[in-house]
Design a protein around this motif. Sequence first.
Motif, mmCIF file in Angstrom:
data_model
loop_
_atom_site.group_PDB
_atom_site.id
_atom_site.type_symbol
_atom_site.label_atom_id
_atom_site.label_comp_id
_atom_site.label_asym_id
_atom_site.label_seq_id
_atom_site.Cartn_x
_atom_site.Cartn_y
_atom_site.Cartn_z
ATOM 1 N N GLY A 67 34.862 36.368 48.571
ATOM 2 C CA GLY A 67 36.219 36.825 48.310
ATOM 3 C C GLY A 67 36.815 36.285 47.023
ATOM 4 N N LEU A 68 38.138 36.324 46.921
ATOM 5 C CA LEU A 68 38.880 35.751 45.802
ATOM 6 C C LEU A 68 40.307 35.516 46.291
ATOM 7 C CD1 LEU A 68 38.102 35.044 42.810
ATOM 8 C CD2 LEU A 68 39.541 36.980 42.155
ATOM 9 N N SER A 69 40.766 34.272 46.150
ATOM 10 C CA SER A 69 42.094 33.903 46.658
ATOM 11 C C SER A 69 43.169 34.109 45.609
ATOM 12 C CB SER A 69 42.080 32.437 47.097
ATOM 13 O OG SER A 69 41.944 31.582 45.961
ATOM 14 N N ASP A 70 44.411 34.017 46.048
ATOM 15 C CA ASP A 70 45.557 34.100 45.141
ATOM 16 C C ASP A 70 45.487 32.979 44.111
ATOM 17 O OD1 ASP A 70 47.977 34.699 43.977
ATOM 18 O OD2 ASP A 70 49.197 33.978 45.629
ATOM 19 N N ALA A 71 45.150 31.767 44.566
ATOM 20 C CA ALA A 71 45.064 30.633 43.646
ATOM 21 C C ALA A 71 43.989 30.844 42.592
ATOM 22 C CB ALA A 71 44.794 29.349 44.430
ATOM 23 N N GLN A 72 42.879 31.437 42.983
ATOM 24 C CA GLN A 72 41.811 31.704 42.020
ATOM 25 C C GLN A 72 42.222 32.782 41.037
ATOM 26 O OE1 GLN A 72 38.796 32.467 45.019
ATOM 27 N NE2 GLN A 72 37.732 30.564 44.532
ATOM 28 N N MET A 73 42.919 33.798 41.520
ATOM 29 C CA MET A 73 43.413 34.830 40.611
ATOM 30 C C MET A 73 44.362 34.232 39.576
ATOM 31 S SD MET A 73 44.206 37.984 43.239
ATOM 32 C CE MET A 73 43.188 38.182 44.702
ATOM 33 N N LEU A 95 42.983 33.139 36.309
ATOM 34 C CA LEU A 95 42.398 34.178 35.451
ATOM 35 C C LEU A 95 43.507 35.130 34.999
ATOM 36 C CD1 LEU A 95 39.321 34.901 37.766
ATOM 37 C CD2 LEU A 95 39.371 33.381 35.772
ATOM 38 N N PRO A 96 44.284 34.758 34.016
ATOM 39 C CA PRO A 96 45.483 35.524 33.652
ATOM 40 C C PRO A 96 45.195 36.923 33.120
ATOM 41 C CG PRO A 96 45.045 33.786 32.043
ATOM 42 C CD PRO A 96 44.140 33.529 33.200
ATOM 43 N N ALA A 97 43.980 37.171 32.632
ATOM 44 C CA ALA A 97 43.658 38.498 32.096
ATOM 45 C C ALA A 97 42.969 39.392 33.121
ATOM 46 C CB ALA A 97 42.758 38.351 30.859
ATOM 47 N N LEU A 98 42.848 38.910 34.344
ATOM 48 C CA LEU A 98 42.092 39.647 35.369
ATOM 49 C C LEU A 98 42.732 41.004 35.663
ATOM 50 C CD1 LEU A 98 39.694 39.554 37.337
ATOM 51 C CD2 LEU A 98 41.228 38.487 39.008
ATOM 52 N N GLU A 99 41.883 42.056 35.639
ATOM 53 C CA GLU A 99 42.354 43.423 35.877
ATOM 54 C C GLU A 99 41.717 44.057 37.104
ATOM 55 O OE1 GLU A 99 41.476 45.727 32.404
ATOM 56 O OE2 GLU A 99 42.186 44.166 31.037
ATOM 57 N N ILE A 100 40.475 43.655 37.422
ATOM 58 C CA ILE A 100 39.748 44.340 38.486
ATOM 59 C C ILE A 100 38.845 43.351 39.219
ATOM 60 C CG2 ILE A 100 37.964 45.087 36.846
ATOM 61 C CD1 ILE A 100 37.567 47.595 38.609
ATOM 62 N N ILE A 101 38.812 43.474 40.546
ATOM 63 C CA ILE A 101 37.926 42.684 41.400
ATOM 64 C C ILE A 101 36.997 43.662 42.098
ATOM 65 C CG2 ILE A 101 37.771 41.107 43.373
ATOM 66 C CD1 ILE A 101 40.746 40.358 42.752
ATOM 67 N N CYS A 102 35.698 43.459 41.947
ATOM 68 C CA CYS A 102 34.708 44.357 42.550
ATOM 69 C C CYS A 102 33.907 43.610 43.617
ATOM 70 C CB CYS A 102 33.751 44.903 41.498
ATOM 71 S SG CYS A 102 34.541 45.888 40.213
ATOM 72 N N ALA A 103 33.965 44.093 44.841
ATOM 73 C CA ALA A 103 33.154 43.532 45.908
ATOM 74 C C ALA A 103 31.786 44.207 45.876
ATOM 75 C CB ALA A 103 33.822 43.732 47.255
ATOM 76 N N ASP A 151 42.115 38.430 48.662
ATOM 77 C CA ASP A 151 43.535 38.456 48.995
ATOM 78 C C ASP A 151 44.144 39.737 48.414
ATOM 79 O OD1 ASP A 151 46.306 38.101 49.238
ATOM 80 O OD2 ASP A 151 46.142 35.921 49.017
ATOM 81 N N LEU A 152 44.204 40.769 49.247
ATOM 82 C CA LEU A 152 44.671 42.070 48.767
ATOM 83 C C LEU A 152 46.153 42.045 48.418
ATOM 84 C CD1 LEU A 152 42.843 44.574 51.157
ATOM 85 C CD2 LEU A 152 42.185 43.855 48.847
ATOM 86 N N GLU A 153 46.940 41.294 49.188
ATOM 87 C CA GLU A 153 48.370 41.216 48.886
ATOM 88 C C GLU A 153 48.590 40.611 47.509
ATOM 89 O OE1 GLU A 153 52.146 39.693 48.161
ATOM 90 O OE2 GLU A 153 50.462 38.339 48.582
ATOM 91 N N ALA A 154 47.845 39.535 47.216
ATOM 92 C CA ALA A 154 47.979 38.890 45.909
ATOM 93 C C ALA A 154 47.513 39.822 44.789
ATOM 94 C CB ALA A 154 47.187 37.590 45.887
ATOM 95 N N ALA A 155 46.412 40.529 45.034
ATOM 96 C CA ALA A 155 45.899 41.452 44.020
ATOM 97 C C ALA A 155 46.910 42.566 43.739
ATOM 98 C CB ALA A 155 44.564 42.037 44.476
ATOM 99 N N THR A 156 47.495 43.108 44.796
ATOM 100 C CA THR A 156 48.494 44.162 44.627
ATOM 101 C C THR A 156 49.698 43.645 43.839
ATOM 102 O OG1 THR A 156 47.820 45.222 46.699
ATOM 103 C CG2 THR A 156 50.004 45.776 45.848
#
Length: 314
Positions: free
Chosen positions: A56-62, A65-73, A82-87
């Motif tokens: 996975g990937l947590s809110d804290a991990q996101m 990564l300030p330039a993060l645009e896309i997470i691919c499983a 963390d879908l809520e954090a990603a949204t």
Amino acid sequence: MNGRIPPAVLALVPLPETTLDALRSQYALHHYPDGMPSGVPSADAIRAVVTNGSTGLSDAQMALLPALEIICAFGAGYENVDLEAATRRGIVVTHAPGTNADTVADHAFGMLLALARGYAPLTAAVQQGRWQHSRQARPTLSGAALGIVGMGRIGRLIAARAKGFAMTIGYHGRRAQADAPGRYYATPAALAAASDFLVIACNGGPETRHLIDRPVLQALGNSGYIVNVARGSVLDTRALLEALTLGEIAGAGLDVIDNEPEVPAELFRQRDVLITPHMAGRSPASWLAQRDALLASLSQHFARQRVQLVVPAA
């Protein structure tokens, strides 16, 4: 990418070499197969993360990564992203549904056969010179009752294989499905009570944590077998150990387990238990399909096209 600096991609899970080669050919790849390190080189430049449902990937991990645009499983699961954090952060999340479903269904059915017919303990008995004392009758799948927890892609493929053995099929899920094979049961315990074999093939995550607990196992009964090819969190490991030790069920096949890769030593002392290292979905064909899905999602995103395999926003 048209002479421009390729986007930086951070991969946090083990990946097949062909997938790594494909990523390296198109992107600036940073690969950490054991998960996110304490300090990520070039963290400010990372625009994509490749993970899976377990890591996975947590809110804290996101947040790192300030330039993060896309997470691919890489695969169908995404339960620990963390879908809520990603949204909230405007980050796209994708996965690869169905790419390993056939392989997982094959693995589940192989475990059913191996448990019923006692392949592992009987091989050990022959090796130990106990040929004549190991020829007792064993259960067969033909005509038996199969319960499936989760009637999604994998559940339906397992049901299709079961029909070849003339098994009767029951299933449990969040709701009955008009086009699903077999009879719907409103609770896992009711399904277990009607089953000789129970296969867990539902999604992981908080909603299904320990869905299969001691009462469900007791309902399955001392001649029943359980197989888990879903997520370790769905089956209560302590309850399983108690049920096996007390003879409340006949055996278990586990491709996943709570707190994997740590496996309780007591499980290895159980005669009719099979354990594989969370690889039910791994085959050359499934890896190829997952690679193609991953590359398509990244390519569509960075080309500003519609990304087809997006996970619904939280």
